[in-house]
Design a protein around this motif. Sequence first.
Motif, PDB file in Angstrom:
ATOM      1  N   SER A 248       0.827  -1.207   0.000  1.00 37.40           N
ATOM      2  CA  SER A 248       0.000   0.000   0.000  1.00 37.40           C
ATOM      3  C   SER A 248       0.860   1.254   0.000  1.00 37.40           C
ATOM      4  CB  SER A 248      -0.928   0.002   1.217  1.00 37.40           C
ATOM      5  OG  SER A 248      -1.799  -1.109   1.188  1.00 37.40           O
ATOM      6  N   ASP A 249       1.924   1.231   0.804  1.00 36.08           N
ATOM      7  CA  ASP A 249       2.827   2.378   0.844  1.00 36.08           C
ATOM      8  C   ASP A 249       3.480   2.603  -0.517  1.00 36.08           C
ATOM      9  OD1 ASP A 249       2.222   2.745   3.476  1.00 36.08           O
ATOM     10  OD2 ASP A 249       3.985   1.681   4.237  1.00 36.08           O
ATOM     11  N   LEU A 250       3.890   1.511  -1.173  1.00 36.65           N
ATOM     12  CA  LEU A 250       4.498   1.639  -2.495  1.00 36.65           C
ATOM     13  C   LEU A 250       3.490   2.191  -3.506  1.00 36.65           C
ATOM     14  CD1 LEU A 250       6.591  -1.663  -2.740  1.00 36.65           C
ATOM     15  CD2 LEU A 250       7.446   0.661  -2.434  1.00 36.65           C
ATOM     16  N   ALA A 253       2.934   5.899  -2.864  1.00 34.54           N
ATOM     17  CA  ALA A 253       4.118   6.708  -3.169  1.00 34.54           C
ATOM     18  C   ALA A 253       4.634   6.497  -4.580  1.00 34.54           C
ATOM     19  CB  ALA A 253       5.227   6.378  -2.164  1.00 34.54           C
ATOM     20  N   GLN A 254       3.866   5.834  -5.449  1.00 30.54           N
ATOM     21  CA  GLN A 254       4.383   5.514  -6.778  1.00 30.54           C
ATOM     22  C   GLN A 254       4.692   6.770  -7.591  1.00 30.54           C
ATOM     23  OE1 GLN A 254       1.519   3.447  -9.209  1.00 30.54           O
ATOM     24  NE2 GLN A 254      -0.223   4.528  -8.347  1.00 30.54           N
ATOM     25  N   PHE A 258       8.331   7.626  -9.060  1.00 31.28           N
ATOM     26  CA  PHE A 258       8.550   7.834 -10.489  1.00 31.28           C
ATOM     27  C   PHE A 258       9.244   9.168 -10.751  1.00 31.28           C
ATOM     28  CE2 PHE A 258       6.993   9.784 -14.438  1.00 31.28           C
ATOM     29  CZ  PHE A 258       7.511   8.882 -15.371  1.00 31.28           C
ATOM     30  N   TYR A 259       8.697  10.244 -10.172  1.00 33.92           N
ATOM     31  CA  TYR A 259       9.290  11.555 -10.396  1.00 33.92           C
ATOM     32  C   TYR A 259      10.663  11.669  -9.733  1.00 33.92           C
ATOM     33  CZ  TYR A 259       4.883  13.144 -12.360  1.00 33.92           C
ATOM     34  OH  TYR A 259       3.789  13.293 -13.165  1.00 33.92           O
ATOM     35  N   GLY A 260      10.858  10.959  -8.633  1.00 32.72           N
ATOM     36  CA  GLY A 260      12.169  10.965  -8.006  1.00 32.72           C
ATOM     37  C   GLY A 260      13.223  10.320  -8.893  1.00 32.72           C
TER      38      GLY A 260
END
Length: 333
Positions: A248-250, A253-254, A258-260
């Motif tokens: 769920s955390d992944l 924070a997807q 991705f932007y990171g």
Amino acid sequence: RIYVHKNRVTQKIIPIMAKDLGDKLEAPSGFDGPGNDKKFTDIVMALAFLAMVAAMTAIGVYAINEGDYRLILYPMDYDGNVCGTNYGRIDMSDYPSLYILNFVGSGVCVKECPSISEELGYGDVYTLVTYGNVYQVEGQFNQAIVDALGNPPIEMADYSSSPEVRTCTEDNKNDCYPNDNPAAAVIASAINSGYGYAFFLGDTTNYLHRCIMSSGATDYLVNEAGLESLTDIVPSDDATDFISSAYSDLYVAQAWLFYGILFAIVISLGYAYILRIPGMLFTVVWGSLIGTIAVIAYFGYTSTSFADDFEDDGKFSVENICIFDLLTYTFQM
């Protein structure tokens, strides 16, 4: 002009005249090629590299001959035996899982993690798993669990030969289960509020060969033992909840991930482009080194301040203060 008919389209091909590129380059007199004049330019580092390769090879050979990868995969019991292997005083090849008995993570190797359904109550406060046996309070233990799982309800290895073996019997009942009272058993020397050599039988989930107490078993033990919380002894969530929470955390924070990653790629490409600009190589390389040193120095100073504040405040444990002191020494070094 040359006209070529191709794919029903008339194209003009204008010959391109070769440009005058000057005289052909010729090798100087006495030049035999680049391969005949090569030699070591850094003998010391070449020897150091060969020594590293030899050391890594020796370590790898020793690890293959003397090591056992299962020591990483399987947990260790209270006696120093690795569950699921023959590493230790007792052969645990048939007992791959660890049933945890106290707050420090020590336990015993068992054949299977006990799975106790809701219909059976998720556990039994009148059954103790110890460093050497399964103790059941006569006339009080849950017979339905015994009928479903067998007697004893959890099959552990034979620890009778261990010098550290600790068991509960009728002879030392006052140390394990005084007055047949679950609440009294928690503070008795066997369980010792989660720092002893025994714990209640409960429903578990096998996670990385460790029997993790389920939330249903935790709630049951809290209610039946008459305590407010047992979270210092057993986790409040089972392994499946942990995995679901991680996914769920992944998922949440997807976008940031991705932007990171995209930002890191852009920065790295920009950094590589700047290095190609004439005159920028020296500035960028030394600027990066000095900036890195400055950041490490800043964190070292910040860690020192935190450690001093923690020590003066008096609200933080010695372990927390030691952690920040260790970070301080690491950054300063």
